[in-house]
Every structure is written in structure tokens, then in C-alpha cells.
Scaffold this active site. Structure first.
Site, PDB file in Angstrom:
ATOM      1  N   GLY A 132     -14.040  -3.460   9.481  1.00 22.82           N
ATOM      2  CA  GLY A 132     -13.379  -4.642   8.926  1.00 22.82           C
ATOM      3  C   GLY A 132     -13.986  -5.250   7.689  1.00 22.82           C
ATOM      4  N   ARG A 183     -12.863   1.085   5.216  1.00 24.25           N
ATOM      5  CA  ARG A 183     -12.647   0.717   3.824  1.00 24.25           C
ATOM      6  C   ARG A 183     -13.944   0.551   3.025  1.00 24.25           C
ATOM      7  NH1 ARG A 183      -8.014  -2.310   2.649  1.00 24.25           N
ATOM      8  NH2 ARG A 183      -8.084  -2.991   4.820  1.00 24.25           N
ATOM      9  N   TYR A 228       1.691  -4.429   1.722  1.00 27.62           N
ATOM     10  CA  TYR A 228       0.929  -5.666   1.942  1.00 27.62           C
ATOM     11  C   TYR A 228       0.921  -6.582   0.723  1.00 27.62           C
ATOM     12  CZ  TYR A 228      -1.265  -2.276   5.162  1.00 27.62           C
ATOM     13  OH  TYR A 228      -1.513  -1.305   6.074  1.00 27.62           O
ATOM     14  N   CYS A 242      13.302   5.579  -4.988  1.00 27.68           N
ATOM     15  CA  CYS A 242      14.546   4.814  -5.114  1.00 27.68           C
ATOM     16  C   CYS A 242      14.531   3.561  -4.250  1.00 27.68           C
ATOM     17  CB  CYS A 242      15.717   5.708  -4.776  1.00 27.68           C
ATOM     18  SG  CYS A 242      15.763   7.078  -5.924  1.00 27.68           S
ATOM     19  N   TYR A 292      -7.084   4.099   2.824  1.00 28.82           N
ATOM     20  CA  TYR A 292      -5.677   3.871   3.167  1.00 28.82           C
ATOM     21  C   TYR A 292      -4.761   4.216   1.986  1.00 28.82           C
ATOM     22  CZ  TYR A 292      -8.207   1.449   6.810  1.00 28.82           C
ATOM     23  OH  TYR A 292      -9.094   1.153   7.829  1.00 28.82           O
TER      24      TYR A 292
END
Ligand code: LLP
Length: 416
Positions: free
Chosen positions: A239, A276, A316, A342, A371
Site C-alpha cells: 500500500g 507499487r 481512476y 473507440c 498496474y
């Protein structure tokens, strides 16, 4: 910190000009820096060197075998959330004794695979899952080491889609149900209780929610201890955030300090599941400008990477810094950088100020290592990009660009 810097007016990954990679591999392409990945792992892992711990890289952030093998070679374990991730981890040479398995929806088949591999522990998210794992362990004549993932109900103050440790989220077992669940687990013959786990969310930019969660887990551990249930592993999940724009997330050393202060007197092995923070800033997505287009209200830069390649901005509203691979002194424009897909939601940046760019030029979408590829898809029948790992003055293609044949490989036309 990362190793994507300008030298003599051109963007480099470590010692390699980005243009050289593009010439060889084409665009769009994900480029990762081995030196950055290594540095991030060592800084994170090193921050906890004063106590027993295991850094289990969260595979979902970037699942490429080369990345898993790199972290494995540095002493890391992995956090997995599916049978597919277990397969990847084993293929990359990660020892089962360093694999923890999280996730709310483990299937029987996935449980069996993890039991057969004898992984370090299952992070269990519900009473029914506990029962399922117990039954499968019994059927296979195995013992499952388990932790209960507790939902500490703290607000991680991040994007709602990636907050996981609040009562309204689907994750974990409520603190006030945990004691009863632990007692139940202790009675199951093929279950060995070894840990306690939580993961409260992703891209956290403050240490306080981690500390609050740890405080709640500590209280729970003390209550369990009083009941004769002691756990060997305390898994604090992942996190820790990274700077995408102007955020100032805590440095891993600062994060470690805050955690270690709360650990005072607790003797157990800490497990972390960073994703991350290890890979995010170690990767970029390089895309080529196809066209530019001006309407009465907008300047569009149409590039060859879309939401299928990097979905974070669309999903996000995430910010990714975008910079030219070869910067020119030109007037600035406020633009939307959009892909070929599209959908109007297909953008990499909106209302972004950039020096004017021309068709054919290259742009680097920064902080795309986490990600990015792992959430990519074939939407609009677009083959997924290549992935490249730069290592000093050399580089390796660690995933070939998909071909059109790859797009249809598993499909079949029945008799018409
Ligand atoms: N452990 C568990 C149980 C997790 O669910 C996650 C991430 C991690 C560890 C690693 O978290 P990290 O250190 O990377 O924050 N797709 C979103 C992020 C989703 C995170 C899901 N869980 C994004 O692009 O921002």
C-alpha cells in the site's frame, strides 16, 4: 528515484537511449529499469533489517517473470492472489516457503495447487474460505498454514476503488469476529494458525493509517495471546504510495520507522506485500504521436497507446506525468493525450500542459511500472505492447509484442 533521465537532450533508460529501444522493438513499449527495481527492493527490504521480516512482492503490480525472478534473486518472496500468479511465481523460481496467498475468491483448484506446493501461508478472508481450505487440506492429507486477514476498519484516504480496509469493503474478517474465527481455526485438524494479516489499501501517502491498523492488530494479538493463540507472522500487506504528481508519500525508511515504533515488544516475523512502491517508478510506457487535432475547445494529441495498454487514467482518473523523449524548445499547449480506442474515456492525460508535439514524435508516460502492463487488455483487438528490461548499457525484451495471431489463438469458428 529512478533511472530515466535526459542526457544530451534525449531520454535514457539507464545507459540506453529510449529511441534505440523503440527502433528495435517499436511502440507502444513498456521499459523497466533493473537498477531502479533493485534499488527500490533493497531500500524497502533494508529498512526492516533490524527485525525478522520477509518482503513478499505483490505480483499483481507487475507480473512479468523477469521482474519476479529479479526480486527473487534479491531475497524476496511474493504475495499472490490467484493460481495464475502462483504458476508465474514458481516459474520464476520463487520458493514456496516465501509465498503468501491473499484474495477473497480462491477456488478449490487454486487452493489445491497452493496446498500441493506447500506455500508459506494462506491469508484467509472469510469463514467459508477457512472451511474450504480445511476440507481441501484434509482431502489432500496436507496441513494449511493460515493467517486471518483482518479488516481493521481504518480509512486509508486513497481512491475509493483501491481502499480495502474499511468495513464497507469486501476484504477480510471484521475485528470483532476475528477472535471467534481464530478459535474455530484452532479446532480444525488440518489447519495450522501461524499469522495475522491486513492490507488496508493502495497508494497511501501517509503513515498514520498503517499505524492505526497495526494498533488494532496489536490489541487483537494480545487478546489472542491471552487465549493461548500465538501467531508467528504479522503480515501488514502493501500500500505504500509513490509520487505520480506532487504527492509526498513517506519514504520506506520513514514508513519502517513508524511501523517499528509500534512493534515495540512484539516478537514475530513481519511480512510486507509491497507492489507499487517497488515497480511503479521503475517503468515507463513509450508511445508515438500519430496525429494532432484541434477543435474549437481542445487540442488532442492522438498516440498509439490507449486505455487497453494503460487503464489507470481512464479507470481512476490517475495522473501520469508525460514527457517528450526528445524535448524541443517549443511553445506550450494545453492538450488531451488520447489513445486510438473507440471510447471518450480513452485518455492518458487531460488538460495537460506540454510543449507542442508533432506527429511521429515519442512521448514517455512516466511511473507506469505498476498496474500498467498487468492491467492491460486486448480491447479493440490491439495486441499488447512489448516489455523491455534495461540493464546498464544493455536491454532485454522480457515479453514480445503480441501478434495478430496471438489475438485469435484460442478462438474457433464452429461449422456455419
Ligand atoms: N497486498 C494485497 C492483498 C493487495 O490487494 C495489494 C493491492 C497489495 C498487497 C499491493 O498493494 P500496493 O503496494 O501495490 O499498493 N490497480 C490499482 C491498485 C490496486 C491494488 C490492489 N491491491 C492501481 O492501479 O492503482
Amino acid at each position: 528515484m529512478h533511472h530515466f533521465q535526459y542526457r544530451q537532450g534525449r531520454l535514457y533508460g539507464e545507459e540506453v537511449p529510449v529511441e534505440a529501444i523503440v527502433k528495435d522493438v517499436g511502440t507502444p513499449v513498456y521499459i523497466y529499469s533493473r537498477a531502479t527495481l533493485t534499488h527500490h527492493f533493497q531500500v524497502f527490504d533494508g529498512a526492516f533489517s533490524s527485525i525478522p521480516h520477509l518482503t513478499c512482492y505483490s505480483v499483481k503490480a507487475n507480473s512479468n517473470l523477469a521482474i519476479l525472478a529479479l526480486f527473487g534473486s534479491l531475497g524476496g518472496g511474493v504475495d499472490i492472489v490467484s493460481g495464475g500468479e502462483l504458476f508465474r511465481a514458481r516459474r520464476a523460481g520463487i520458493a514456496p516457503a516465501k509465498i503468501v496467498y491473499s484474495g477473497v475468491g480462491k477456488t478449490r483448484e487454486e487452493i489445491d495447487d497452493a496446498l500441493s506446493e506447500d506455500i508459506l501461508m494462506f491469508n484467509i478472508e472469510s469463514r467459508q474460505e477457512l472451511e474450504a481450505i480445511s476440507q481441501r487440506a484434509q482431502a489432500l492429507g496436507r496441513t494449511a498454514r493460515i493467517a486471518l486477514r483482518v479488516n481493521p476498519d481504518v480509512d486509508p484516504k486513497t481512491h475509493p476503488y483501491i481502499a480495502t480496509g474499511m468495513e464497507k469493503n469486501k476484504f477480510g474478517i471484521r475485528v470483532d469476529e476475528a477472535i471467534e474465527s481464530y478459535r474455530y481455526a484452532m479446532r480444525l485438524p488440518h489447519i495450522k494458525v501461524v499469522g495475522i494479516d491486513c492490507h488496508i489499501g493502495s497508494q497511501l501517502t501517509d503513515t498514520q493509517p498503517f499505524v492505526d491498523a497495526l494498533k488494532r492488530l496489536r490489541i487483537l494479538m494480545e487478546r489472542l495471546y491471552a487465549l493461548g493463540i500465538s501467531v508467528q507472522y504479522l503480515d501488514l500487506g502493501g500500500g505504500l504510495g509513490i509520487p505520480y504528481a506532487d504527492e509526498e508519500p513517506p519514504h520506506p525508511v520513514e514508513y519502517a520507522k513508524a511501523i517499528l515504533k509500534e512493534m515495540n515488544g512484539l516478537s514475530c516475523t513481519l511480512i510486507f506485500e509491497p507492489g507499487r512502491v517497488l515497480v511503479g517508478n521503475a517503468g515507463i510506457l513509450v508511445t508515438r504521436v500519430l496525429y494532432t487535432k484541434t477543435t474549437p475547445t481542445k487540442h488532442f494529441i492522438i498516440v498509439d497507446a490507449g486505455m487497453n495498454d494503460l487503464i489507470r487514467p481512464s479507470l481512476y482518473g490517475a495522473y501520469h506525468h508525460i514527457q517528450p523523449v526528445v524535448p524541443y524548445e517549443r511553445d506550450e499547449e494545453t492538450v488531451d493525450v488520447v489513445g486510438p480506442i473507440c471510447e471518450s474515456g480513452d485518455f492518458l492525460a487531460r488538460q495537460r500542459t506540454l510543449p507542442r508535439v508533432e506527429p511521429g514524435e515519442l512521448l514517455a508516460v512516466m511511473s507506469a511500472g505498476a498496474y500498467g502492463f498487468s492491467m492491460s487488455s486486448n480491447y479493440n483487438s490491439r495486441p499488447r505492447p512489448a516489455e523491455v528490461l534495461v540493464d546498464g548499457s544493455t536491454y532485454h525484451v522480457i515479453r514480445h509484442r503480441e501478434t495478430r495471431e496471438d489475438l485469435v489463438r484460442l478462438e474457433k469458428i464452429p461449422p456455419m
